[in-house]
Design a protein around this motif. Structure first.
Motif, PDB file in Angstrom:
ATOM      1  N   ASN A 121     -64.547 -11.197  95.813  1.00  0.00           N
ATOM      2  CA  ASN A 121     -63.384 -11.134  96.698  1.00  0.00           C
ATOM      3  C   ASN A 121     -63.250 -12.409  97.525  1.00  0.00           C
ATOM      4  OD1 ASN A 121     -61.654  -8.565  96.812  1.00  0.00           O
ATOM      5  ND2 ASN A 121     -63.704  -7.761  96.535  1.00  0.00           N
ATOM      6  N   VAL A 165     -54.381   5.706  91.525  1.00  0.00           N
ATOM      7  CA  VAL A 165     -54.910   4.449  92.064  1.00  0.00           C
ATOM      8  C   VAL A 165     -55.228   4.588  93.547  1.00  0.00           C
ATOM      9  CG1 VAL A 165     -54.435   2.003  92.476  1.00  0.00           C
ATOM     10  CG2 VAL A 165     -53.737   3.052  90.313  1.00  0.00           C
ATOM     11  N   ASP A 166     -54.303   5.227  94.296  1.00  0.00           N
ATOM     12  CA  ASP A 166     -54.538   5.415  95.727  1.00  0.00           C
ATOM     13  C   ASP A 166     -55.755   6.290  95.978  1.00  0.00           C
ATOM     14  OD1 ASP A 166     -52.441   3.823  96.467  1.00  0.00           O
ATOM     15  OD2 ASP A 166     -51.045   5.471  96.846  1.00  0.00           O
ATOM     16  N   HIS A 168     -58.298   6.738  93.956  1.00  0.00           N
ATOM     17  CA  HIS A 168     -59.465   5.955  93.545  1.00  0.00           C
ATOM     18  C   HIS A 168     -59.876   4.995  94.667  1.00  0.00           C
ATOM     19  CE1 HIS A 168     -62.259   4.106  90.763  1.00  0.00           C
ATOM     20  NE2 HIS A 168     -61.724   2.923  90.978  1.00  0.00           N
ATOM     21  N   ALA A 169     -58.883   4.375  95.295  1.00  0.00           N
ATOM     22  CA  ALA A 169     -59.166   3.453  96.400  1.00  0.00           C
ATOM     23  C   ALA A 169     -59.761   4.196  97.592  1.00  0.00           C
ATOM     24  CB  ALA A 169     -57.881   2.736  96.816  1.00  0.00           C
ATOM     25  N   SER A 172     -63.427   5.020  96.634  1.00  0.00           N
ATOM     26  CA  SER A 172     -64.235   3.806  96.515  1.00  0.00           C
ATOM     27  C   SER A 172     -64.473   3.143  97.857  1.00  0.00           C
ATOM     28  CB  SER A 172     -63.560   2.815  95.563  1.00  0.00           C
ATOM     29  OG  SER A 172     -63.501   3.330  94.253  1.00  0.00           O
ATOM     30  N   SER A 173     -63.459   3.141  98.729  1.00  0.00           N
ATOM     31  CA  SER A 173     -63.594   2.453 100.011  1.00  0.00           C
ATOM     32  C   SER A 173     -64.702   3.065 100.859  1.00  0.00           C
ATOM     33  CB  SER A 173     -62.268   2.473 100.774  1.00  0.00           C
ATOM     34  OG  SER A 173     -61.848   3.802 101.036  1.00  0.00           O
TER      35      SER A 173
END
Length: 221
Positions: A121, A165-166, A168-169, A172-173
């Motif tokens: 990143n 996707v949201d 998953h984020a 994961s976050s």
């Protein structure tokens, strides 16, 4: 009896090359995670393996390509775990909780993965963007999440208007922060997020948060 050693057979040479490359990737993973991309040295990686700097360049092409290969393998590990995830026999709530637990367990068990992603990143994801392999790997978890969300919404259990996707984020976050910010969080608040005595609590809390979001009562705008 001859004193000349029997030459390695083609199959043995292939296995030896595969073992050497795996060893290089193991050491390179540790070195990049420890020193970052800029700080890591191919000389140091070679010194810690049973090979030479010349052979590392032969197998991987250079430092940049070696780091890309390290990232590809690191992402491949979690993708494999996602592909092996079997939740079709579970109800949507239990399935989402199981998915969250797989991510929680993986990130805790692979702190080098967290450091590598943080480093990438910093470099603007340039190695991932340039990797044809990573561009195709995607995330099997997204297909699983889509199926679970569709099932939960059809049954009326899930009320949130959220895509895979949201979600998953979101999962994961939490898992990423717990590992990546362990030391700063501990210094500021006096609590170790990887304290094994609280592990079950954090693992359950993750599932609770996600399920609470997905099932909360919502009023029309």
């Amino acid at each position: 009896m001859t004193s000349v050693e029997e030459p390695a057979r083609p199959g043995e040479r292939i296995r030896d090359a595969a073992r050497t490359q795996a060893e290089i990737l193991d050491v390179a993973t540790q070195e990049f995670a420890r020193a970052g991309y800029d700080g890591a040295r191919v000389d140091e990686i070679a010194a810690r393996t049973r090979t030479t700097k010349r052979m590392i360049y032969y197998y991987f092409g250079g430092k940049e390509q070696l780091f890309t290969s390290v990232l590809e393998r690191a992402y491949g590990v979690i993708r494999e775990a996602e592909q092996q995830l079997d939740v079709d026999h579970l109800d949507p709530v239990a399935a989402i909780r199981r998915l969250a637990e797989v991510t929680f367990d993986h990130h805790e068990q692979h702190p080098d993965f967290i450091r590598l992603v943080s480093i990438e990143n910093i470099h603007g994801a340039q190695h991932i963007a340039a990797s044809e392999k990573l561009g195709k790997i995607g995330s099997p978890a997204l297909d699983v999440i889509r199926r679970i969300l569709a099932s939960g919404q059809e049954s009326g259990l899930f009320t949130a208007d959220v895509d895979a996707v949201d979600l998953h984020a979101m999962i994961s976050s939490y898992c990423f922060f717990r590992v990546s910010n362990r030391h700063t969080f501990g210094a500021l608040f006096g609590r170790d997020l990887l304290d094994q005595a609280r592990r079950a609590h954090y693992r359950t809390m993750l599932g609770d948060m996600v399920i609470a979001y997905l099932t909360a009562e919502r009023t029309a705008d």
